[in-house]
Design an enzyme around this catalytic site. Structure first.
Site, mmCIF file in Angstrom:
data_model
loop_
_atom_site.group_PDB
_atom_site.id
_atom_site.type_symbol
_atom_site.label_atom_id
_atom_site.label_comp_id
_atom_site.label_asym_id
_atom_site.label_seq_id
_atom_site.Cartn_x
_atom_site.Cartn_y
_atom_site.Cartn_z
ATOM 1 N N GLU A 187 0.788 -1.312 0.076
ATOM 2 C CA GLU A 187 -0.076 -0.032 0.041
ATOM 3 C C GLU A 187 0.729 1.476 0.111
ATOM 4 O O GLU A 187 0.384 2.169 -0.580
ATOM 5 C CB GLU A 187 -0.970 -0.068 1.121
ATOM 6 C CG GLU A 187 -2.014 -1.090 1.240
ATOM 7 C CD GLU A 187 -2.959 -0.788 0.096
ATOM 8 O OE1 GLU A 187 -3.416 0.626 -0.199
ATOM 9 O OE2 GLU A 187 -3.479 -1.436 -0.604
ATOM 10 N N SER A 467 -56.860 -19.032 35.241
ATOM 11 C CA SER A 467 -56.438 -19.471 36.499
ATOM 12 C C SER A 467 -55.353 -19.512 37.165
ATOM 13 O O SER A 467 -54.953 -20.144 38.417
ATOM 14 C CB SER A 467 -57.108 -21.101 36.479
ATOM 15 O OG SER A 467 -58.407 -21.124 36.090
#
Length: 794
Positions: A187, A467
Site C-alpha cells: 500500500e 386460573s
C-alpha cells in the site's frame, strides 16, 4: 528613439515593483491564513486522534460451558456448544479454538479468556463421551485427569453503534511483523520515509492519469487513507482533498509511525455482513478465518492485505476466484520484497483460501432473550454507552436449553395448529425458563418464529392469566392457619355476586357442574372457579392484591371480584416473576439475564449478585406447593405424566381464559420454573385450554432439561399428620386408611381413633403423600442426643 527607451524603462520599473509587493503580500497573507487554518485543524485533530475512541459494539455472551465427568451432555450437544462458540473443526488441532473429533473422542485447544472471576489460559484437552454423558476429561499430553473444564462463552449478540460498525481493537504490539511489512510493501512503500504525503507518488500518478485521461492511479499514503476514513466525509471536493493533505502532515508531525499504523489497522474497512460492516484487521481476522490476528499464516495475511484495494470485489466468500488471484498477487509482492522465500511463496500460492465457510454471526442469535438483556441494561446504562463503549456483557443464557425451547416451539405450534384447524403461523407463543435457585433466566422465546426479531410476546403480550391467579388466593388464605388449611372445606355451589354498579355476576365452573363441599387442595387441583371466588372474597380482595405485590406484581390496576378468575392482564415475564417465589420456597428474587458487565479493558462495571427476600410465611408457601403438586398428580395437569416422570414431583397450574383465547401453564420442578403461553395476536380464540395447548409445550421442554425432584424442605413449624378424610380429624399414622396432610403445628385438627371412624370401604388417599422421613418420630432432648451418638458409632 534611443533617448526615449530609458524613460519607458523607468516608467515600467515601479509597476514591476508594485506587482512584486502585491504578490508578496498575498503570499504572506496566504501563508498566515494557512498557518491559522492548520492551527485550527491541529486543535481539532490532536484531541480526536489522541482519544482514538471508536464506537465499539457491546458484546453479549452466553454463560460459559462447564463440563465435568459424569455430566449429562451428549456428544451432539457438545458439538453444538462448540459451534455456537465458533470453534473450528479440523483434521488435527493446531491453535486455540480448534477441535478434532473422532467419534465420541474430542481433542480440543480451548481459547484463553478473561472471565469475571479469573483469566484462563489455553488448554489442550482430550474429552471422551459415553452414553449421553461426559466420561473422562484429560490433559491431552500428560493424560492427567481434569475434574472441571471451562470453555470461553459463545458470543450471542452485539449491540452495535448507529453506523453498525463492528471492530475488535488491537494494539500495535499485537500485530504480526509480517503483516506490517506486507501492508507497507503493497500500500505505501515509502511510509517510513515520507511525512504524510508522497510527492514522488503524486507526480507519478499525475503523469499516468494525464496519459490515460482518467483517474487510473491514486497516490494516497497510508496516513492519507487513515485521515480519509477517520476524520473526513467521503465527498470528493478540492476542499476535502486539501484537508486530507494538511491533516496528514499534522499527524506525521506530532505522532510516531507506529501510532498512525495502529490507528489504520483498527479503522480500515474490510467487508460487509448484512447491515454490519467489518472494520479493522482484528475483527476481519475473526470474521474470515475464525482466529485471532496473531495466529494468521502468510497466505491469510496476503488475502486480507489484498482486500484493502476493494473489499467487496475481493470478498473471498462471494468471489473466491477474484480473492485467490488478488491474494497470489500480494504473495508475489511479498516474495519480491524478500518477506517470504521462494519455497514458501510456491507453497502458499497453491494453498486454498482457508476462509471459514460460515462467518461468525453478527446478528443477535436469540432475539427474544437479547431483547430482555437490552431492557435490563438500559436500567443501568445510557443506550449510547451500550452502542459505543465496547462493554462485555456476561448473561445467564443456557444455549442447550434455549435450543430445546426453540425446537419445542417450532414442532409443537405446528402440531397444535393442525390439531385445531388453523393455517400455519396462526398461533403465537412465549416460553420463559428460570433457575429456581437464583432467578437466572436460562432460556426465553417469543414470537411465531423464535429465530426472527419482532414483537416479543414474552415481554409485551399482556393477556388475561385465567386460573394462574388462583394459587395466590390460596396462598393468601394459608397465611391465616387459624382459619384455613389444605383440607378446609370450600363451598362449590351456585354463587351470585352484586357488583358496585348494582349488576350481578354469576361465575361458573369450566365443566358447568357444582361439586358441593370440596377440600381446598382438591378445589385448586381441579381448578374449580366458585370455591376460588368465595375464598378470595372471604380473605379480601385487598389482601389477595397485597400478596401479589409482595411477590413482584408492580403495575397499578384495579382489582375486582372478576380478577379472582384471572381477568387481570400480565405478560409471561410478569407471570414468571410471580411464580418464582413459589418455586423457591417463598424467596423473592428478581429475574435476571445479566451476571456481570465489564469494560472493553476488562474493568468490572457492575456485578448482578443474587438478592432475595421472604415476605410470605414459609408455612403458607409449603402448603400451597403441596396442593400444586396435586394439580400435576391428579388435577388439570395430570397429562404431564406423558412427558415428565412422576418421581420429579413437579408442581404447577394451568390457565385458560374466556372463549379459549389464552392457554397458560406455569410449573416448576426442584430446580426449574417454566412459564408457557399460547394464543393469537388478533385476540381471537386459540381453541386451546391450558391443558391442551401450553401444557404439552411445557412437558416436552422440561423432558429435555436436567431436572431435580421437587422436594422442598419441610418448615420447622409444619407437621405431616394422618387425617380421616371424611371428618378431617387427626388419626394415628399406622391406620390403614386415611390421608396424610401437612398442617401448621399450632393448628392441628382434633384427634380421633381410627377403629371407630374409618370405614373399611374408604379408598386410600395418597395424592398428598409426604416426602421421605416426614412421619419419622423426631426425638428431642436427651433422647435425641443418645440416638444421634448411637447412629454415629454404628
Amino acid at each position: 528613439m534611443s533617448d526615449l527607451s530609458p524613460t519607458v524603462s523607468q516608467h515600467k520599473h515601479p509597476r514591476r515593483t508594485l506587482a512584486l509587493i502585491v504578490t508578496a503580500v498575498f503570499a504572506l497573507s496566504g501563508m498566515i491564513g494557512l498557518g491559522f487554518y492548520m492551527n485550527h485543524l491541529s486543535n481539532w485533530v490532536r484531541p480526536e486522534f489522541e482519544g482514538r475512541r471508536w464506537a465499539l459494539p457491546a458484546r453479549v455472551y452466553a454463560r460459559p460451558l462447564e463440563i465435568f465427568p459424569g455430566m449429562n451432555l451428549t456428544a451432539k450437544e457438545f458439538v453444538q456448544e462448540l459451534e455456537l462458540a465458533q470453534y473450528r473443526f479440523v483434521s488435527q488441532v493446531d491453535t486455540p479454538g480448534s477441535v478434532e473429533q473422532r467419534g465420541n473422542v474430542f481433542r480440543v485447544i480451548t481459547r484463553p479468556f478473561r472471565f469475571p472471576d479469573s483469566e484462563d489460559p489455553a488448554q489442550f484437552m482430550k474429552i471422551v463421551f459415553g452414553q449421553n454423558m461426559v466420561e473422562t476429561i484429560q490433559e491431552a499430553q500428560s493424560g492427567q485427569a481434569v475434574p472441571l473444564l471451562r470453555f470461553d462463552p459463545a458470543r450471542i449478540a452485539g449491540i452495535y453503534p448507529t453506523q453498525k460498525e463492528d471492530r475488535l481493537l488491537i494494539k500495535f504490539s499485537e500485530v504480526p511483523e509480517l503483516l506490517i511489512q506486507t501492508l507497507v510493501a503493497v500500500e505505501d512503500q515509502g511510509f517510513f520515509e515520507h511525512h504524510g504525503i508522497d510527492l514522488q507518488a503524486i507526480g507519478r500518478a499525475f503523469l499516468v492519469n494525464l496519459a490515460k485521461r482518467q483517474m487510473a492511479q491514486g497516490a494516497s499514503t497510508l496516513t492519507q487513507q487513515l485521515v480519509k476514513n477517520f476524520f473526513l466525509t467521503p465527498e470528493k471536493t478540492l476542499r476535502r482533498k486539501l484537508d486530507e493533505v494538511l491533516i496528514s502532515l499534522i499527524l506525521e508531525y506530532y505522532y510516531p509511525k507506529q501510532d498512525i499504523l495502529e490507528a489504520y489497522l483498527n479503522e480500515v474497512y474490510l467487508g460487509q455482513d448484512g447491515e454490519r460492516s467489518i472494520h479493522g484487521f482484528g475483527q476481519a481476522s475473526q470474521f474470515y478465518f475464525g482466529r485471532p490476528l496473531t495466529e494468521l499464516k502468510p497466505h491469510q495475511i496476503a488475502l486480507m492485505t489484498g482486500m484493502l484495494k476493494a473489499p467487496s470485489a475481493y470478498n473471498p466468500r462471494r468471489f473466491p476466484q477474484n480473492a485467490l488471484q488478488r491474494r497470489n498477487t500480494v504473495l508475489q509482492i511479498m516474495s519480491q520484497e524478500n518477506l517470504i522465500d521462494s519455497v514458501a511463496y510456491d507453497s502458499w500460492r497453491h494453498s486454498p483460501l482457508d476462509v471459514t465457510s460460515t462467518p461468525p454471526s453478527g446478528r443477535n442469535q436469540f432475539p427474544a432473550f437479547v431483547d430482555l438483556v437490552k431492557r435490563q441494561l438500559i436500567e443501568d446504562y445510557p443506550e449510547e454507552s451500550l452502542r459505543s463503549e465496547g462493554l462485555n456483557i456476561f448473561t445467564t443464557l443456557e444455549p442447550r436449553y434455549q435450543r430445546h425451547a426453540e425446537q419445542t416451539v417450532i414442532q409443537e405450534l405446528r402440531r397444535l395448529e393442525k390439531k385445531v384447524g388453523f393455517p400455519t403461523r396462526t398461533l403465537n407463543q412465549a416460553i420463559i425458563l428460570v433457575s429456581t435457585d437464583n432467578g437466572e433466566i436460562q432460556a426465553l422465546t417469543g414470537g411465531k418464529n423464535p429465530y426472527v426479531r419482532g414483537f416479543n410476546p414474552a415481554l409485551d403480550a399482556f393477556r388475561p392469566i385465567g386460573s394462574l391467579i388462583k394459587p395466590f388466593i390460596y396462598l393468601t388464605a394459608f397465611q391465616h392457619p387459624d382459619k384455613y388449611n389444605i383440607v378446609t372445606l370450600l363451598d362449590d355451589s351456585p354463587l351470585n355476586i352484586t357488583l358496585p354498579n348494582h349488576q350481578f355476576w354469576k361465575p361458573n365452573n369450566y365443566d358447568r357442574q357444582f361439586h358441593g363441599m370440596v377440600p381446598a387442595w382438591q378445589a385448586l387441583a381441579h381448578s374449580y372457579n366458585i370455591p376460588a371466588v368465595r375464598l378470595g372474597i372471604a380473605v379480601g380482595l385487598t389482601e389477595v392484591r397485597q400478596t401479589l405485590r409482595y411477590l413482584g406484581w408492580k403495575r397499578d390496576v384495579d382489582f375486582f371480584p372478576s380478577s379472582l378468575l384471572g381477568s387481570i392482564e400480565l405478560s409471561p415475564l410478569e407471570v414468571a416473576r410471580l411464580y418464582q417465589p413459589l418455586a423457591s420456597q417463598g424467596f423473592v428474587s428478581p429475574l435476571r439475564t445479566i451476571r456481570a458487565v465489564y469494560t472493553q479493558d476488562h474493568t468490572l462495571l457492575k456485578r448482578y449478585p443474587l438478592t432475595s427476600r421472604s415476605p410470605i410465611s414459609p408455612e403458607a408457601v409449603y402448603l400451597l406447593n403441596v396442593a400444586l403438586q396435586a394439580v400435576v398428580k391428579e388435577g388439570t395437569a395430570a397429562a404431564l405424566k406423558n412427558w415428565l416422570h412422576p418421581d420429579y414431583k413437579s408442581a404447577g397450574k394451568t390457565g385458560t381464559t374466556n372463549e379459549l383465547k389464552d392457554s397458560w401453564f406455569a410449573g416448576f420442578t426442584g430446580n426449574h420454573l417454566a412459564v408457557v403461553w399460547v394464543g393469537r395476536d388478533d385476540n381471537q380464540s386459540a381453541r386451546l385450554t391450558g391443558s391442551s395447548g401450553a401444557l404439552p409445550l411445557w412437558g416436552k421442554l422440561m423432558a429435555k432439561v436436567e431436572n431435580l425432584p421437587l422436594e422442598p424442605p419441610i418448615p420447622a413449624n409444619v407437621e405431616w399428620v394422618a387425617i380421616n378424610s371424611t371428618t378431617g380429624n387427626r388419626i394415628p399414622h399406622d391406620c390403614e386408611q386415611g390421608m396424610l396432610v401437612p398442617f401448621v403445628k399450632n393448628y392441628l385438627p382434633p384427634q380421633e381413633s381410627c377403629s371407630e371412624k374409618i370405614p373399611e370401604t374408604q379408598p386410600e388417599r395418597t395424592v398428598l403423600s409426604p416426602p421421605p422421613g416426614a412421619l419419622e418420630e423426631k426425638p428431642s432432648g436427651i433422647q435425641g442426643v443418645v440416638r444421634w451418638f448411637k447412629k454415629w458409632f454404628e
